[in-house]
Design a protein around this motif. Structure first.
Motif, PDB file in Angstrom:
ATOM      1  N   ARG A   1       0.843  -1.211   0.000  1.00  0.00           N
ATOM      2  CA  ARG A   1       0.000   0.000   0.000  1.00  0.00           C
ATOM      3  C   ARG A   1       0.874   1.256   0.000  1.00  0.00           C
ATOM      4  O   ARG A   1       0.609   2.214  -0.706  1.00  0.00           O
ATOM      5  N   VAL A   2       1.940   1.228   0.817  1.00  0.00           N
ATOM      6  CA  VAL A   2       2.815   2.402   0.900  1.00  0.00           C
ATOM      7  C   VAL A   2       3.489   2.629  -0.455  1.00  0.00           C
ATOM      8  O   VAL A   2       3.602   3.769  -0.931  1.00  0.00           O
ATOM      9  N   LEU A   3       3.901   1.542  -1.115  1.00  0.00           N
ATOM     10  CA  LEU A   3       4.522   1.697  -2.433  1.00  0.00           C
ATOM     11  C   LEU A   3       3.523   2.297  -3.426  1.00  0.00           C
ATOM     12  O   LEU A   3       3.879   3.174  -4.231  1.00  0.00           O
ATOM     13  N   ASP A   4       2.286   1.850  -3.342  1.00  0.00           N
ATOM     14  CA  ASP A   4       1.264   2.366  -4.263  1.00  0.00           C
ATOM     15  C   ASP A   4       1.048   3.865  -4.088  1.00  0.00           C
ATOM     16  O   ASP A   4       0.877   4.602  -5.047  1.00  0.00           O
ATOM     17  N   THR A   5       1.033   4.307  -2.830  1.00  0.00           N
ATOM     18  CA  THR A   5       0.709   5.711  -2.585  1.00  0.00           C
ATOM     19  C   THR A   5       1.930   6.616  -2.623  1.00  0.00           C
ATOM     20  O   THR A   5       1.832   7.777  -2.994  1.00  0.00           O
ATOM     21  N   GLN A   6       3.091   6.069  -2.276  1.00  0.00           N
ATOM     22  CA  GLN A   6       4.250   6.923  -2.064  1.00  0.00           C
ATOM     23  C   GLN A   6       5.392   6.641  -3.049  1.00  0.00           C
ATOM     24  O   GLN A   6       6.281   7.464  -3.229  1.00  0.00           O
ATOM     25  N   GLY A   7       5.406   5.434  -3.588  1.00  0.00           N
ATOM     26  CA  GLY A   7       6.457   5.073  -4.551  1.00  0.00           C
ATOM     27  C   GLY A   7       7.699   4.487  -3.912  1.00  0.00           C
ATOM     28  O   GLY A   7       8.605   4.007  -4.600  1.00  0.00           O
ATOM     29  N   HIS A   8       7.786   4.534  -2.603  1.00  0.00           N
ATOM     30  CA  HIS A   8       8.907   3.903  -1.891  1.00  0.00           C
ATOM     31  C   HIS A   8       8.455   3.622  -0.460  1.00  0.00           C
ATOM     32  O   HIS A   8       7.447   4.187  -0.009  1.00  0.00           O
ATOM     33  N   ALA A   9       9.196   2.768   0.254  1.00  0.00           N
ATOM     34  CA  ALA A   9       8.801   2.431   1.632  1.00  0.00           C
ATOM     35  C   ALA A   9      10.042   2.196   2.491  1.00  0.00           C
ATOM     36  O   ALA A   9      11.058   1.691   2.006  1.00  0.00           O
ATOM     37  N   VAL A  10       9.935   2.602   3.757  1.00  0.00           N
ATOM     38  CA  VAL A  10      11.044   2.406   4.700  1.00  0.00           C
ATOM     39  C   VAL A  10      10.522   1.583   5.884  1.00  0.00           C
ATOM     40  O   VAL A  10       9.542   1.965   6.535  1.00  0.00           O
ATOM     41  N   VAL A  11      11.198   0.476   6.160  1.00  0.00           N
ATOM     42  CA  VAL A  11      10.767  -0.439   7.221  1.00  0.00           C
ATOM     43  C   VAL A  11      11.908  -0.580   8.231  1.00  0.00           C
ATOM     44  O   VAL A  11      13.054  -0.852   7.857  1.00  0.00           O
ATOM     45  N   VAL A  12      11.578  -0.370   9.495  1.00  0.00           N
ATOM     46  CA  VAL A  12      12.570  -0.530  10.568  1.00  0.00           C
ATOM     47  C   VAL A  12      12.171  -1.756  11.377  1.00  0.00           C
ATOM     48  O   VAL A  12      11.020  -1.886  11.793  1.00  0.00           O
ATOM     49  N   VAL A  13      13.128  -2.650  11.619  1.00  0.00           N
ATOM     50  CA  VAL A  13      12.807  -3.832  12.416  1.00  0.00           C
ATOM     51  C   VAL A  13      13.842  -4.000  13.530  1.00  0.00           C
ATOM     52  O   VAL A  13      15.046  -3.919  13.293  1.00  0.00           O
TER      53      VAL A  13
END
Ligand SMILES: Nc1ncnc2c1ncn2[C@@H]1O[C@H](COP(=O)(O)OP(=O)(O)O)[C@@H](O)[C@H]1O
Ligand SMILES: O=P(O)(O)OC[C@H]1O[C@](O)(COP(=O)(O)O)[C@@H](O)[C@@H]1O
Ligand SMILES: [Mg+2]
Length: 444
Positions: free
Chosen positions: A301-313
């Motif tokens: 969903r984040v890629l669809d709306t923003q074009g990139h995504a950042v995930v912290v684990v």
């Protein structure tokens, strides 16, 4: 008594062990001993309340003078040890943390310059240095520690792995050590307690005082652990870099693994500091991978709306996604499965199956973060913790750590700080702030 979910604490849990009568006048300058009551300080015979809110205090249901309270830190007019004859040892144990060298320096300088102690030994490589096989300890002086605070790591070295308290106490006895400072985390502090108990059983007047070290900020009953602010500041830089990489490519995904074996504080604070992450995963909150409210769908969903995504684990997150294991390191700490690699593989497979073009970059800056020198804030905190630890030890306090609670330096019994773990409250305001900052779904 029903305290409505509050940790039940009685004054007995907070009693500070002391080696005996104090008979030596403190050589500290009169000015240093003139302690007044202020917003940040209390007089020596006052106490620091455990509870910070009225409703919590009321829920205890006891007269105010029986409310649980800590002994305040700070210098005492009379001492248990005669500074001119006092022999001191220092040891650093467990994982690295920014500020270890600042604490060593702070201890040595306070002992020498203000108390006139003239014998300080640095034991090498953690508790191993207190065994018969240990390397020769290093004599520490204000000159030898003068510049060490500009370096990360610990000049004394460190180790994991168990050592026999009887052997360690024997080493201390043979070297005629009166005071042992242990700079370490929960494991080291359990070791410190074992040393203090062994010394007491033998009738040795040994003061064992801890300076609590944990990059994960998981030691309870302290406002914040030293090095933590440095660590999350450095972690925020890694998130920022990963964000820059991610947004520079179409459907870029940045995946950053941060330390945090059981507590996700670094992940939460670094996320809030950088404000760049779209999803944060911590050990305290279970994370479904699949499903509409799962991790994979959220990333899509984040890629669809923003074009990139950042995930912290955080490294301790999602351990339930692996087969149960009892593997442990030399100190008995659970060995974790690699959640970063699992996420990398599962996100890659999921996005590839969706048919979209993407590029995923995975970074694990853990060791690069915990080995940096302390920042200005942590440097101040380390020096002040070290000063508080020296004041406590010279007054004959033992089996305690020097900590800060509600902004005041206090003496915390070691059994209290090793009995539980500080964790992110999934119903608390920190986690709520993270949810607000990332916009991620509320995992149940
Ligand atoms: N329950 C315990 N009793 C005595 N010593 C312990 C205990 N747990 C850990 N230690 C010792 O303390 C040292 C540091 O412990 P470790 O868990 O590696 O790091 P930390 O102090 O950072 O938690 C090791 O030498 C370890 O053997
Ligand atoms: O690889 P190492 O040296 O065992 O250290 C990794 C661990 O150290 C930690 O920073 C915590 O260490 P401590 O218990 O020594 O404070 C964890 O977050 C991490 O899992
Ligand atoms: Mg630990």
């Amino acid at each position: 008594m029903d305290t409505g979910g509050l940790p039940t604490l009685t004054q007995d849990d907070l009693v500070v062990r002391t080696l005996g009568e104090r008979s030596f006048p403190s050589p500290l300058d009169g000015g240093l001993l003139e302690r007044g009551e202020s917003l940040h300080y209390v007089t020596e015979d006052d106490r620091v309340l455990v509870d910070s809110s009225l409703s919590r205090a009321v829920r205890r249901g006891v007269p105010v003078e029986q409310l649980p309270s800590f002994e305040p830190g700070g210098p005492r007019r009379t001492l248990f040890f005669d500074p001119a004859r006092t022999r001191v040892g220092i040891v650093t144990c467990g994982g690295l943390c920014p500020g270890l060298n600042n604490v060593i320096r702070g201890l040595v300088v306070e002992l020498y310059e203000h108390y006139g102690v003239r014998y300080v030994l640095g034991f090498r490589n953690g508790y191993h240095g207190l065994t018969a096989d240990g390397e020769e300890p290093e004599v520490l002086t204000p000159t030898s520690v003068q510049w060490i605070n500009s370096q990360g790591g610990t000049v004394l070295g460190t180790s994991r792995g168990s050592q026999d308290p009887a052997v360690m106490v024997e080493t201390l006895r043979l070297r005629r050590i009166d005071v042992l400072f242990v700079i370490g985390g929960d494991g080291s502090l359990r070791g410190a307690q074992a040393i203090a108990d062994e010394a007491e059983a033998r009738g040795l007047p040994l003061a064992v005082v801890g300076v609590p070290k944990t990059i994960d900020n998981d030691i309870p009953w302290i406002d914040r652990s030293f090095g933590f602010q440095t660590a999350f500041g450095r972690a925020a830089e890694s998130i920022r870099s990963a964000h820059t990489e991610a947004r520079s490519t179409r459907n870029g995904v940045g995946l950053i693994k941060l330390m945090g074996r059981h507590s996700g504080f670094i992940a939460c604070y670094a996320t809030l500091a950088s404000d760049d992450a779209d999803l944060v995963l911590i050990p305290e909150v279970a994370m479904p991978l699949e499903g509409e409210r799962g991790v994979l769908a959220h990333i899509e969903r984040v890629l669809d709306t923003q074009g990139h995504a950042v995930v912290v684990v955080a490294e301790g997150a999602g351990q339930d996604l692996f087969a149960a294991s009892t593997a442990a390191d030399a100190s008995g700490n659970a060995k974790l499965h690699d959640i970063g690699a699992l996420l990398r593989d599962r996100v890659t497979a999921h996005l590839a199956a969706s048919g979209r073009e993407f590029s995923l970059r995975y970074v694990d800056p853990g060791y690069a973060i915990r080995s940096v020198p302390a920042n200005a804030h942590d440097s101040v905190y380390c020096t002040r913790l070290a000063q508080a630890a020296v004041h406590a030890a010279m007054a004959g306090r033992t089996s305690i750590v020097a900590g800060r609670w509600h902004g005041r330096f206090v003496h915390l019994p070691i059994p209290l700080v090793t009995a539980s773990r500080n964790q992110v409250d999934s119903k608390g305001d920190l986690w709520l702030s993270v949810l607000e900052a990332t916009g991620q779904p509320v995992f149940v």
